[in-house]
Motif scaffolding. Structure first.
Motif, PDB file in Angstrom:
ATOM      1  N   ILE A  62       6.652   2.362  -7.880  1.00 44.28           N
ATOM      2  CA  ILE A  62       7.173   1.050  -7.522  1.00 44.28           C
ATOM      3  C   ILE A  62       5.977   0.145  -7.247  1.00 44.28           C
ATOM      4  O   ILE A  62       5.171   0.427  -6.355  1.00 44.28           O
ATOM      5  CB  ILE A  62       8.086   1.115  -6.286  1.00 44.28           C
ATOM      6  N   ASP A  63       5.856  -0.943  -8.008  1.00 42.06           N
ATOM      7  CA  ASP A  63       4.679  -1.792  -7.857  1.00 42.06           C
ATOM      8  C   ASP A  63       4.855  -2.779  -6.706  1.00 42.06           C
ATOM      9  O   ASP A  63       5.894  -2.795  -6.028  1.00 42.06           O
ATOM     10  CB  ASP A  63       4.333  -2.492  -9.173  1.00 42.06           C
ATOM     11  N   LYS A  64       3.836  -3.587  -6.460  1.00 46.39           N
ATOM     12  CA  LYS A  64       3.842  -4.463  -5.289  1.00 46.39           C
ATOM     13  C   LYS A  64       4.923  -5.535  -5.352  1.00 46.39           C
ATOM     14  O   LYS A  64       5.316  -6.098  -4.333  1.00 46.39           O
ATOM     15  CB  LYS A  64       2.476  -5.127  -5.117  1.00 46.39           C
ATOM     16  N   GLU A  65       5.432  -5.819  -6.564  1.00 47.16           N
ATOM     17  CA  GLU A  65       6.500  -6.807  -6.715  1.00 47.16           C
ATOM     18  C   GLU A  65       7.885  -6.191  -6.530  1.00 47.16           C
ATOM     19  O   GLU A  65       8.877  -6.911  -6.447  1.00 47.16           O
ATOM     20  CB  GLU A  65       6.412  -7.464  -8.100  1.00 47.16           C
ATOM     21  N   GLY A  66       7.954  -4.847  -6.504  1.00 48.39           N
ATOM     22  CA  GLY A  66       9.246  -4.177  -6.391  1.00 48.39           C
ATOM     23  C   GLY A  66       9.826  -3.746  -7.723  1.00 48.39           C
ATOM     24  O   GLY A  66      10.989  -3.339  -7.794  1.00 48.39           O
TER      25      GLY A  66
ATOM     26  N   ILE B 252      13.229  -0.753 -13.878  1.00 50.67           N
ATOM     27  CA  ILE B 252      14.184  -1.564 -13.122  1.00 50.67           C
ATOM     28  C   ILE B 252      13.389  -2.687 -12.473  1.00 50.67           C
ATOM     29  O   ILE B 252      12.522  -2.444 -11.628  1.00 50.67           O
ATOM     30  CB  ILE B 252      14.912  -0.732 -12.051  1.00 50.67           C
ATOM     31  N   SER B 253      13.673  -3.911 -12.871  1.00 53.13           N
ATOM     32  CA  SER B 253      12.888  -5.036 -12.386  1.00 53.13           C
ATOM     33  C   SER B 253      13.208  -5.332 -10.928  1.00 53.13           C
ATOM     34  O   SER B 253      14.202  -4.860 -10.380  1.00 53.13           O
ATOM     35  CB  SER B 253      13.167  -6.284 -13.230  1.00 53.13           C
TER      36      SER B 253
ATOM     37  N   ASP C 261      -3.934  -0.886  -7.903  1.00 56.26           N
ATOM     38  CA  ASP C 261      -4.068  -2.314  -7.592  1.00 56.26           C
ATOM     39  C   ASP C 261      -2.713  -3.004  -7.539  1.00 56.26           C
ATOM     40  O   ASP C 261      -2.577  -4.175  -7.900  1.00 56.26           O
ATOM     41  CB  ASP C 261      -4.970  -3.023  -8.619  1.00 56.26           C
ATOM     42  N   GLY C 262      -1.688  -2.257  -7.113  1.00 55.15           N
ATOM     43  CA  GLY C 262      -0.362  -2.827  -6.981  1.00 55.15           C
ATOM     44  C   GLY C 262       0.388  -2.969  -8.285  1.00 55.15           C
ATOM     45  O   GLY C 262       1.500  -3.516  -8.305  1.00 55.15           O
ATOM     46  N   LYS C 263      -0.185  -2.454  -9.389  1.00 57.25           N
ATOM     47  CA  LYS C 263       0.450  -2.598 -10.700  1.00 57.25           C
ATOM     48  C   LYS C 263       0.746  -1.222 -11.296  1.00 57.25           C
ATOM     49  O   LYS C 263       0.040  -0.250 -11.034  1.00 57.25           O
ATOM     50  CB  LYS C 263      -0.464  -3.395 -11.648  1.00 57.25           C
ATOM     51  N   LEU C 264       1.779  -1.146 -12.129  1.00 55.92           N
ATOM     52  CA  LEU C 264       2.123   0.100 -12.812  1.00 55.92           C
ATOM     53  C   LEU C 264       0.997   0.475 -13.760  1.00 55.92           C
ATOM     54  O   LEU C 264       0.469  -0.378 -14.489  1.00 55.92           O
ATOM     55  CB  LEU C 264       3.431  -0.052 -13.577  1.00 55.92           C
ATOM     56  N   ALA C 265       0.628   1.751 -13.750  1.00 53.03           N
ATOM     57  CA  ALA C 265      -0.501   2.206 -14.554  1.00 53.03           C
ATOM     58  C   ALA C 265      -0.284   3.644 -15.000  1.00 53.03           C
ATOM     59  O   ALA C 265       0.606   4.345 -14.521  1.00 53.03           O
ATOM     60  CB  ALA C 265      -1.810   2.090 -13.758  1.00 53.03           C
ATOM     61  N   GLY C 266      -1.130   4.079 -15.921  1.00 49.66           N
ATOM     62  CA  GLY C 266      -1.112   5.446 -16.406  1.00 49.66           C
ATOM     63  C   GLY C 266      -2.268   5.655 -17.357  1.00 49.66           C
ATOM     64  O   GLY C 266      -3.117   4.773 -17.547  1.00 49.66           O
ATOM     65  N   ILE C 267      -2.320   6.827 -17.982  1.00 52.05           N
ATOM     66  CA  ILE C 267      -3.369   7.140 -18.953  1.00 52.05           C
ATOM     67  C   ILE C 267      -2.750   7.055 -20.349  1.00 52.05           C
ATOM     68  O   ILE C 267      -1.907   7.878 -20.713  1.00 52.05           O
ATOM     69  CB  ILE C 267      -3.947   8.541 -18.729  1.00 52.05           C
TER      70      ILE C 267
END
Length: 497
Positions: free
Chosen positions: A239-243, A266-267, A291-297
């Motif tokens: 879950i990112d910083k925006e929800g 899910i926004s 950094d509050g954002k969705l990430a991956g490799i």
């Protein structure tokens, strides 16, 4: 611990400048025995019943006071009435008591005060107290039973939980080891103003599966369903910083659907978008929040983390600055890992890594627990304010002669503490099912108590006995306690804001 909650039943002492709408009471004859019954107080959104002493607030917690434990009752003076006593303590063993403020009750008999039956840390802002013999008022109705409250750790304000338009006895029987997605277990839950759950268990819902969130509305946390009738795992949600939520989930096994695994985005506005599962699985490892954002490799460029966002029904990536320095040793491709504490996280192989300014570095691993042990994905990864814990107990539960092992990593000193507890769970907590095969029958869980210790609890077979093992891997000690039908109200509050 010798601290207590101090209350007064003879005068009103206002701790907060604003009175909370959701009140908690305790009074002789007030409880309905936990059947969820309600009494109409005549309408209105802020009822104030005249004949009940109302708990208005808990005192504001202090930064770095983290351990919550029951304590012996110490009455401040003869006019005080005792509630289940609890206190915070910090790593230096300094202690602070909760101070509880009651509204006066001129017509009450001797009150039956609420009892705290569980402490569950949710995130940096909220903590949940399961309660017995409590009463809450919300939206013009008073509810008597076993109602929990959510406490704002920064103000002491209290809120009930509302499901389907009614105040909920949420997890009243301690049936759910993870009633909320929590930062103690899952570090990628950024928004502190929301509560999230995959499993609602109360008097009217028995392990109702789905993806849920609760928002603070009208002085209560009101649940809404984002996706119903699915099985999800908090170790596979970001879950990112925006929800915005990226979640992996499964269809119920009784549906017998061939392709039962799913990814969904899910926004923050609750818009649901199915994400191509096979494409996501084949393209990305190590999904998380950075950094509050969705990430991956992104496997197309596995030397760096990438930020991801949905485009149509697929995730698209943008390269980040974070270089992965040792992916083989770090096993960075795992999604399942502890919360990130002081930049460090621990994954299910008990390997510790660290996110620096531009790099993700391998730090080290347990010298006791094998990185390739069986059942590793089910073991308990936990975190306190400065310590990461890996509690290897599932194999002991399933195989005779195997002991429970714990690895702890102190992020301040960057030191591993490995401890073979000698505890064998198999004989007391496993049994054979009807087919003669090994079957799990116990309810179990791990609760962080402090930077030094965790509590492992197991429900003994064919018994109401809950056996609790208090494990300190730093001092290498184990204490055992047995309860009947309940878990000790011990817990952890991450107060590092």
């Amino acid at each position: 611990m010798k601290q207590s909650i101090r209350i007064s039943s003879k005068f009103t002492k206002i701790i907060l400048p604003m009175m909370v709408t959701s009140l908690l009471f305790g009074c002789g004859g007030g409880s309905s025995g936990g059947d969820g019954s309600s009494t109409n107080t005549g309408g209105g959104s802020s009822p104030e019943p005249a004949n009940l002493p109302a708990l208005k607030s808990l005192s504001v917690p202090e930064v770095n006071f983290q351990t919550i434990q029951p304590s012996d009752i110490e009455l401040v003076d003869s006019n005080d009435v005792s509630l289940d006593a609890m206190a915070y303590s910090n790593e230096a063993d300094d202690k602070r008591m909760f101070e509880v403020d009651f509204q006066e009750c001129e017509e009450c008999d001797a009150p039956v005060m609420p009892n705290v039956t569980r402490v569950f840390d949710i995130n940096q802002k909220y903590i949940m107290f399961n309660m017995k013999d409590s009463t809450v008022a919300w939206n013009g109705i008073v509810y008597h039973g076993d109602y929990p409250v959510i406490m704002d750790k920064q103000t002491g304000r209290l809120y009930p939980i509302v499901i389907d338009g009614k105040v909920s006895e949420f997890d009243y029987g301690l049936q759910n080891e993870s009633p909320f997605l929590s930062q103690q277990k899952q570090g990628d839950i950024i928004p502190n103003n929301m509560l999230y759950s995959f499993d609602i268990t109360d008097r009217t819902h028995w392990h109702t599966r789905g993806i849920f969130k609760a928002e603070l509305k009208n002085n209560a946390f009101v649940f809404k369903t984002l996706k119903s009738d699915v099985y999800a795992d908090e170790r596979d949600i970001q879950i990112d910083k925006e929800g915005n939520i990226l979640a992996q989930y499964q269809d119920p096994p009784e549906y017998e659907i061939e392709e039962y695994n799913h990814y969904a985005y899910i926004s923050k506005l609750d818009e649901f978008q199915e994400i191509d599962y096979q494409d996501t699985l084949q393209r990305y490892d190590g999904l998380r929040v950075i950094d509050g954002k969705l990430a991956g490799i992104d496997k197309a460029n596995s030397d760096y983390f990438s930020f991801v966002e949905p485009v149509g029904n697929k995730l698209e990536s943008t390269l980040s600055q974070y270089l992965i320095t040792d992916s083989e040793n770090s096993r960075v491709w795992y999604n399942k890992r502890s919360p990130q504490i002081d930049g460090f996280d621990m994954n299910m192989s008990c390997i510790v890594n660290r996110l620096n300014g531009t790099r993700y570095d391998y730090v080290g691993q347990s010298s006791l627990i094998s990185v390739d042990r069986p059942y590793s994905s089910f073991d308990a990864l936990r975190a306190s304010q400065h310590t990461l814990f890996c509690v290897d107990y599932i194999q002991s539960w399933q195989e005779k002669g195997v002991t429970v092992k714990v690895s702890a990593f102190d992020t301040k000193t960057q030191t591993f503490y490995d401890f073979d507890t000698g505890i064998e769970l198999y004989d007391d907590f496993t049994s054979l099912n009807q087919d003669g095969e090994l079957g799990l029958t116990a309810n179990d869980g791990v609760v962080v108590q402090s930077d030094q210790s965790v509590m492992l609890y197991m429900n003994r077979i064919n018994s109401d006995e809950v056996v609790e093992f208090y494990i300190d891997p730093i001092s290498k000690t184990v204490a055992e306690k047995v309860n009947h039908g309940y878990i000790s109200p011990v817990g952890f509050a991450s107060l590092s804001y």
